[in-house]
Design a protein around this motif. Structure first.
Motif, PDB file in Angstrom:
ATOM      1  N   THR A 104       0.819  -1.215   0.000  1.00 25.81           N
ATOM      2  CA  THR A 104       0.000   0.000   0.000  1.00 25.81           C
ATOM      3  C   THR A 104       0.850   1.261   0.000  1.00 25.81           C
ATOM      4  O   THR A 104       0.586   2.199  -0.758  1.00 25.81           O
ATOM      5  CB  THR A 104      -0.940   0.000   1.222  1.00 25.81           C
ATOM      6  N   THR A 105       1.872   1.289   0.853  1.00 21.37           N
ATOM      7  CA  THR A 105       2.714   2.490   0.908  1.00 21.37           C
ATOM      8  C   THR A 105       3.532   2.664  -0.367  1.00 21.37           C
ATOM      9  O   THR A 105       3.737   3.797  -0.816  1.00 21.37           O
ATOM     10  CB  THR A 105       3.655   2.422   2.122  1.00 21.37           C
ATOM     11  N   SER A 106       4.001   1.568  -0.962  1.00 27.19           N
ATOM     12  CA  SER A 106       4.772   1.691  -2.205  1.00 27.19           C
ATOM     13  C   SER A 106       3.889   2.187  -3.346  1.00 27.19           C
ATOM     14  O   SER A 106       4.295   3.064  -4.123  1.00 27.19           O
ATOM     15  CB  SER A 106       5.422   0.354  -2.569  1.00 27.19           C
ATOM     16  N   ILE A 169      -5.459   6.736   0.680  1.00 26.17           N
ATOM     17  CA  ILE A 169      -5.053   7.397   1.925  1.00 26.17           C
ATOM     18  C   ILE A 169      -3.543   7.656   1.915  1.00 26.17           C
ATOM     19  O   ILE A 169      -3.077   8.755   2.254  1.00 26.17           O
ATOM     20  CB  ILE A 169      -5.448   6.556   3.134  1.00 26.17           C
ATOM     21  N   CYS A 170      -2.757   6.646   1.527  1.00 27.36           N
ATOM     22  CA  CYS A 170      -1.299   6.817   1.479  1.00 27.36           C
ATOM     23  C   CYS A 170      -0.906   7.865   0.453  1.00 27.36           C
ATOM     24  O   CYS A 170       0.000   8.683   0.702  1.00 27.36           O
ATOM     25  CB  CYS A 170      -0.643   5.477   1.137  1.00 27.36           C
ATOM     26  N   ARG A 171      -1.554   7.855  -0.684  1.00 32.32           N
ATOM     27  CA  ARG A 171      -1.246   8.839  -1.727  1.00 32.32           C
ATOM     28  C   ARG A 171      -1.478  10.257  -1.214  1.00 32.32           C
ATOM     29  O   ARG A 171      -0.636  11.146  -1.414  1.00 32.32           O
ATOM     30  CB  ARG A 171      -2.122   8.565  -2.948  1.00 32.32           C
ATOM     31  N   ILE A 212      -3.023   2.301   8.283  1.00 33.13           N
ATOM     32  CA  ILE A 212      -3.174   1.202   7.336  1.00 33.13           C
ATOM     33  C   ILE A 212      -2.959  -0.132   8.038  1.00 33.13           C
ATOM     34  O   ILE A 212      -3.665  -1.112   7.777  1.00 33.13           O
ATOM     35  CB  ILE A 212      -2.178   1.366   6.170  1.00 33.13           C
ATOM     36  N   GLY A 213      -1.981  -0.183   8.942  1.00 26.97           N
ATOM     37  CA  GLY A 213      -1.723  -1.413   9.670  1.00 26.97           C
ATOM     38  C   GLY A 213      -2.896  -1.840  10.535  1.00 26.97           C
ATOM     39  O   GLY A 213      -3.228  -3.027  10.601  1.00 26.97           O
ATOM     40  N   MET A 214      -3.556  -0.876  11.201  1.00 31.67           N
ATOM     41  CA  MET A 214      -4.708  -1.208  12.022  1.00 31.67           C
ATOM     42  C   MET A 214      -5.871  -1.696  11.168  1.00 31.67           C
ATOM     43  O   MET A 214      -6.547  -2.681  11.510  1.00 31.67           O
ATOM     44  CB  MET A 214      -5.132   0.011  12.842  1.00 31.67           C
ATOM     45  N   PHE A 215      -6.121  -1.009  10.038  1.00 29.46           N
ATOM     46  CA  PHE A 215      -7.183  -1.472   9.141  1.00 29.46           C
ATOM     47  C   PHE A 215      -6.910  -2.899   8.674  1.00 29.46           C
ATOM     48  O   PHE A 215      -7.809  -3.748   8.654  1.00 29.46           O
ATOM     49  CB  PHE A 215      -7.285  -0.541   7.925  1.00 29.46           C
ATOM     50  N   ALA A 216      -5.656  -3.156   8.278  1.00 30.57           N
ATOM     51  CA  ALA A 216      -5.311  -4.483   7.772  1.00 30.57           C
ATOM     52  C   ALA A 216      -5.391  -5.532   8.868  1.00 30.57           C
ATOM     53  O   ALA A 216      -5.898  -6.638   8.646  1.00 30.57           O
ATOM     54  CB  ALA A 216      -3.899  -4.452   7.178  1.00 30.57           C
ATOM     55  N   LEU A 302      -6.341   9.177  10.835  1.00 32.47           N
ATOM     56  CA  LEU A 302      -7.713   9.269  10.354  1.00 32.47           C
ATOM     57  C   LEU A 302      -8.029  10.624   9.732  1.00 32.47           C
ATOM     58  O   LEU A 302      -8.974  10.764   8.964  1.00 32.47           O
ATOM     59  CB  LEU A 302      -8.693   9.003  11.519  1.00 32.47           C
ATOM     60  N   THR A 303      -7.259  11.655  10.049  1.00 30.99           N
ATOM     61  CA  THR A 303      -7.508  12.990   9.507  1.00 30.99           C
ATOM     62  C   THR A 303      -6.813  13.213   8.182  1.00 30.99           C
ATOM     63  O   THR A 303      -6.920  14.300   7.610  1.00 30.99           O
ATOM     64  CB  THR A 303      -7.015  14.060  10.505  1.00 30.99           C
ATOM     65  N   ILE A 304      -6.121  12.177   7.673  1.00 29.11           N
ATOM     66  CA  ILE A 304      -5.357  12.357   6.427  1.00 29.11           C
ATOM     67  C   ILE A 304      -6.276  12.710   5.270  1.00 29.11           C
ATOM     68  O   ILE A 304      -6.023  13.618   4.503  1.00 29.11           O
ATOM     69  CB  ILE A 304      -4.566  11.067   6.116  1.00 29.11           C
ATOM     70  N   GLY A 305      -7.376  11.978   5.140  1.00 32.03           N
ATOM     71  CA  GLY A 305      -8.268  12.186   4.005  1.00 32.03           C
ATOM     72  C   GLY A 305      -8.989  13.514   4.026  1.00 32.03           C
ATOM     73  O   GLY A 305      -9.586  13.908   3.035  1.00 32.03           O
ATOM     74  N   SER A 306      -8.952  14.233   5.158  1.00 29.90           N
ATOM     75  CA  SER A 306      -9.666  15.502   5.249  1.00 29.90           C
ATOM     76  C   SER A 306      -8.870  16.664   4.662  1.00 29.90           C
ATOM     77  O   SER A 306      -9.394  17.749   4.511  1.00 29.90           O
ATOM     78  CB  SER A 306      -9.993  15.811   6.717  1.00 29.90           C
ATOM     79  N   VAL A 307      -7.603  16.434   4.325  1.00 27.94           N
ATOM     80  CA  VAL A 307      -6.762  17.486   3.758  1.00 27.94           C
ATOM     81  C   VAL A 307      -7.055  17.621   2.276  1.00 27.94           C
ATOM     82  O   VAL A 307      -6.941  16.640   1.531  1.00 27.94           O
ATOM     83  CB  VAL A 307      -5.274  17.177   3.986  1.00 27.94           C
ATOM     84  N   LYS A 308      -7.433  18.767   1.864  1.00 27.75           N
ATOM     85  CA  LYS A 308      -7.762  18.987   0.461  1.00 27.75           C
ATOM     86  C   LYS A 308      -6.512  19.374  -0.305  1.00 27.75           C
ATOM     87  O   LYS A 308      -5.757  20.242   0.104  1.00 27.75           O
ATOM     88  CB  LYS A 308      -8.812  20.096   0.335  1.00 27.75           C
TER      89      LYS A 308
END
Length: 309
Positions: A104-106, A169-171, A212-216, A302-308
Motif C-alpha cells: 500500500t505504501t509503495s 489514503i497513502c497517496r 493502514i496497519g490497524m485497518f489491515a 484518520l484525519t489524512i483524508g480531510s486534507v484537500k
C-alpha cells in the motif's frame, strides 16, 4: 491598536466558549455512546460465565441466576484445536499486515509523485476497483484455479493484501506531508526510488503506516470468509473460521471427543450458547488490547483524508 486586538481576541474567546449546561449535555451524550460501545462486550462476557441451565430456563440476562465456568473449561479441554487456530490467526494477521503496509505504501508513494509519467493511468487503475469489482466468482477462479492457492496460507493473505481505499489514503498523505524538496535532495545525493521510499519516506510516515496497519490487522483478524472458500484443511483454519464453524455446527467439536468419552456423553456435556460467547471473548480481547498502543498514530492518521489537495 492593541486595545482593539485585545477586544477582538476577547470577543473570539467568548464565542468559542461552551456553556456549562452544553458541556454537561455533551458529556452525558458521549458517556451514553461509550456505554453503548462497551455494553455488548460486557453482555457477551456475562453470557459466557452463565450456566447452560440458566440460559435454557431464563434466556440472556445481565444478572444471571447461576454462574458457571463450564464454557471456559470446555475450551480448555479443546485447547489443542483452539491454540492451533489462534496461532494461525496471529500468523496470518502479522504476515498479512506487513505485506499490506509494504504494498500500500509503495503504491501510494508512486501515485503521489507529480512527475510520474503514467500517473493518470495508475490513478484510474487504483480508482476503478474502489468503485467496481469483479465479484466473488472471478476472485475464486483467480485464487483457486489460476494461482492454485487452495489449502495454503496465502489464500488467506493475498486476497486481502491491497485496498484501493488504503492506497488513496497513502497517496494523499505522501502528497501533503512529504515535501518534494526532500525527494529531490535525495536524488541529488544519488539515492534511487527504492532507497527514497524505504529510507526516507517510510520513517516519517508512522501515522499513515499505523492507520493502514490497524485497518489491515482488523481485516485479517476478523476474516472468516476466505477460509470458508479456500480452506478444507482443519490445520489451516483461523480462530474466526473456527468460531464460525462452531456457530453453524456445534457438532464440529463433538466429532472430536477426548478423554475416552462416548460421542453421546460428549455432546450432552458440551455447552452451546455459553461456549459461543466464550470464544467471542477470546477473539475480541487480543485485537482490542493492541489498539491503545497505536491510538496516537491511528487518530492522527484518520484525519489524512480531510486534507484537500
Amino acid at each position: 491598536m492593541s486595545k482593539v486586538k485585545k477586544a477582538n481576541v476577547d470577543k473570539m474567546s467568548s464565542l468559542n466558549q461552551i456553556k456549562p449546561s452544553t458541556n454537561i449535555l455533551f458529556n452525558i451524550v458521549f458517556l451514553f455512546l461509550g456505554l453503548m460501545c462497551i455494553m455488548p462486550l460486557v453482555f457477551v462476557f456475562i453470557i459466557s460465565i452463565t450456566s447452560e441451565e440458566s440460559l435454557k430456563a431464563n434466556g440472556y440476562q445481565f444478572i444471571p441466576n447461576e454462574l458457571s465456568n463450564a464454557a471456559y473449561m470446555f475450551l480448555w479441554n479443546e485447547r489443542e484445536t483452539i491454540l492451533r487456530a489462534l496461532f494461525m490467526s496471529i500468523l496470518v494477521t502479522v504476515i498479512g499486515t506487513v505485506i499490506t503496509i509494504c504494498l500500500t505504501t509503495s503504491m501510494g508513494y508512486v501515485a503521489s509523485r507529480r512527475n510520474f509519467k503514467l500517473k493518470k493511468l495508475y490513478t484510474w487503475i487504483i480508482f476503478v476497483p474502489m468503485v467496481f469489482n469483479g465479484g466473488m466468482l472471478a476472485s475464486y477462479v483467480v485464487v483457486n484455479n489460476i494461482l492454485n492457492l487452495r489449502d495454503t496460507i496465502w489464500a488467506l493473505i493475498l486476497p486481502l493484501a491491497c485496498s484501493s481505499f488504503s492506497v488513496t489514503i497513502c497517496r494523499t498523505f505522501f502528497r501533503t506531508t512529504v515535501p518534494d524538496a526532500l525527494i529531490e535532495a535525495a536524488k541529488i545525493d544519488g539515492a534511487g526510488q527504492f532507497r527514497i521510499w524505504s529510507g526516507i519516506v517510510l520513517p516519517i510516515s508512522k501515522p499513515v503506516m499505523a492507520t493502514i496497519g490497524m485497518f489491515a490487522a482488523f481485516g485479517y483478524w476478523n476474516d472468516w470468509f476466505q477460509a470458508s472458500l479456500y480452506i478444507s484443511n482443519e490445520k489451516l483454519l483461523t480462530l474466526q473460521a473456527f468460531l464460525n464453524s462452531i456457530q453453524n455446527k456445534l457438532e464440529y467439536l463433538a466429532n472430536n471427543p477426548y478423554g475416552g468419552l462416548s460421542l453421546v456423553e460428549y455432546k450432552n456435556a458440551m455447552p452451546t450458547e455459553s461456549v459461543r460467547m466464550a470464544i467471542a471473548i477470546i477473539v475480541i480481547v487480543p485485537i482490542a488490547l493492541t489498539y491503545p498502543f497505536f491510538q496516537k498514530y491511528f487518530i492522527s492518521g484518520l484525519t489524512i483524508g480531510s486534507v484537500k489537495e
